[in-house]
Design a protein around this motif. Structure first.
Motif, mmCIF file in Angstrom:
data_model
loop_
_atom_site.group_PDB
_atom_site.id
_atom_site.type_symbol
_atom_site.label_atom_id
_atom_site.label_comp_id
_atom_site.label_asym_id
_atom_site.label_seq_id
_atom_site.Cartn_x
_atom_site.Cartn_y
_atom_site.Cartn_z
ATOM 1 N N LEU A 14 81.901 27.567 -91.987
ATOM 2 C CA LEU A 14 82.419 25.983 -92.362
ATOM 3 C C LEU A 14 82.245 25.695 -93.748
ATOM 4 C CD1 LEU A 14 80.154 24.289 -89.244
ATOM 5 C CD2 LEU A 14 82.631 24.397 -89.326
ATOM 6 N N GLN A 18 83.773 20.526 -94.212
ATOM 7 C CA GLN A 18 84.023 20.273 -92.836
ATOM 8 C C GLN A 18 82.729 19.669 -92.068
ATOM 9 O OE1 GLN A 18 85.090 24.603 -92.261
ATOM 10 N NE2 GLN A 18 86.880 23.753 -91.266
ATOM 11 N N VAL A 19 81.645 20.143 -92.743
ATOM 12 C CA VAL A 19 80.328 19.694 -92.119
ATOM 13 C C VAL A 19 80.076 18.326 -92.677
ATOM 14 C CG1 VAL A 19 77.719 19.783 -92.343
ATOM 15 C CG2 VAL A 19 79.057 21.886 -92.462
ATOM 16 N N GLN A 21 82.440 15.780 -93.226
ATOM 17 C CA GLN A 21 83.672 14.952 -92.199
ATOM 18 C C GLN A 21 83.039 14.916 -90.804
ATOM 19 O OE1 GLN A 21 87.352 16.782 -92.308
ATOM 20 N NE2 GLN A 21 88.413 15.079 -91.227
ATOM 21 N N THR A 22 82.533 15.936 -90.292
ATOM 22 C CA THR A 22 82.064 15.959 -88.813
ATOM 23 C C THR A 22 80.787 15.025 -88.842
ATOM 24 O OG1 THR A 22 82.860 18.140 -88.305
ATOM 25 C CG2 THR A 22 81.495 17.337 -86.919
ATOM 26 N N HIS A 24 80.224 12.633 -90.945
ATOM 27 C CA HIS A 24 80.626 11.343 -91.382
ATOM 28 C C HIS A 24 79.846 10.896 -92.361
ATOM 29 C CE1 HIS A 24 82.736 11.007 -87.175
ATOM 30 N NE2 HIS A 24 81.571 11.419 -86.704
ATOM 31 N N GLN A 47 72.833 13.842 -88.164
ATOM 32 C CA GLN A 47 74.130 14.120 -87.933
ATOM 33 C C GLN A 47 74.679 15.471 -88.556
ATOM 34 O OE1 GLN A 47 74.610 9.591 -89.694
ATOM 35 N NE2 GLN A 47 76.457 10.617 -89.702
ATOM 36 N N VAL A 51 75.780 19.055 -86.238
ATOM 37 C CA VAL A 51 76.797 19.625 -86.361
ATOM 38 C C VAL A 51 76.559 20.983 -86.824
ATOM 39 C CG1 VAL A 51 78.456 20.430 -88.374
ATOM 40 C CG2 VAL A 51 78.001 17.888 -87.981
#
Length: 175
Positions: A14, A18-19, A21-22, A24, A47, A51
């Protein structure tokens, strides 16, 4: 620097983007968390932990474990958590053969191979499948010889009372 976080992210192939964004959150904020210049809130840590399939307490281990650490550092006790796939999500006081930064996200059989490793993985799997605590003597080879442990395993639960992994406390036994 949270090298364990960098290793884990890269192992999962990742990017920081990507981390972030996933989870948030902003990528720059995530980069600061990864570099250790900022600490996440408990909500953000949770959060990111979701992930990467880790325990969010890893982000705060320096702060929340001080009394625990003072009592157990240099003791013959190793405490760890693993997920349903038996990958380490948290560890305290590992044997000197193991670098905590390289253990998180790995299974025992990715770190070493022996009958003891197989027995340890079997214990964790049985704890997860049965939902019961298990205690067993397991011998593991290390650089300083074959060490014998009294291993206690119990299920880990989430807020909904679903089993999400296993916790183990392993005490080195005197020869």
């Amino acid at each position: 620097m949270r090298t364990w976080l960098i290793h884990l992210r890269k192992e999962k192939r990742l990017t920081q983007q990507q981390v972030a964004q996933t989870a948030h959150i902003d990528r720059a904020y995530y980069a600061q968390i990864e570099s250790g210049t900022r600490n996440p809130s408990m909500a953000v840590a949770s959060q990111i932990a979701n992930v990467l399939s880790i325990n969010p307490s890893l982000f705060f281990s320096d702060v929340i474990s001080e009394p625990f650490e003072l009592a157990l550092i240099n003791s013959p006790i190793i405490v760890a958590h693993c997920d349903l796939e038996l990958r380490y999500t948290w560890m305290f006081n590992p044997h000197p053969d193991f670098d905590i930064n390289k253990v998180i996200g790995k299974r025992d059989d990715q770190l070493a191979e022996s009958d003891g490793v197989t027995a340890l993985m079997r214990l964790k799997k049985e704890v997860i499948e049965s939902g019961k605590t298990i205690r067993k003597k397991i011998s593991l080879p290390h650089s300083n010889g074959l060490l014998h442990y009294d291993v206690f395993g119990q299920p880990l639960y989430n807020e909904k009372k679903d089993i999400i992994g296993a916790a183990t406390a392993s005490t080195e036994l005197l020869p």
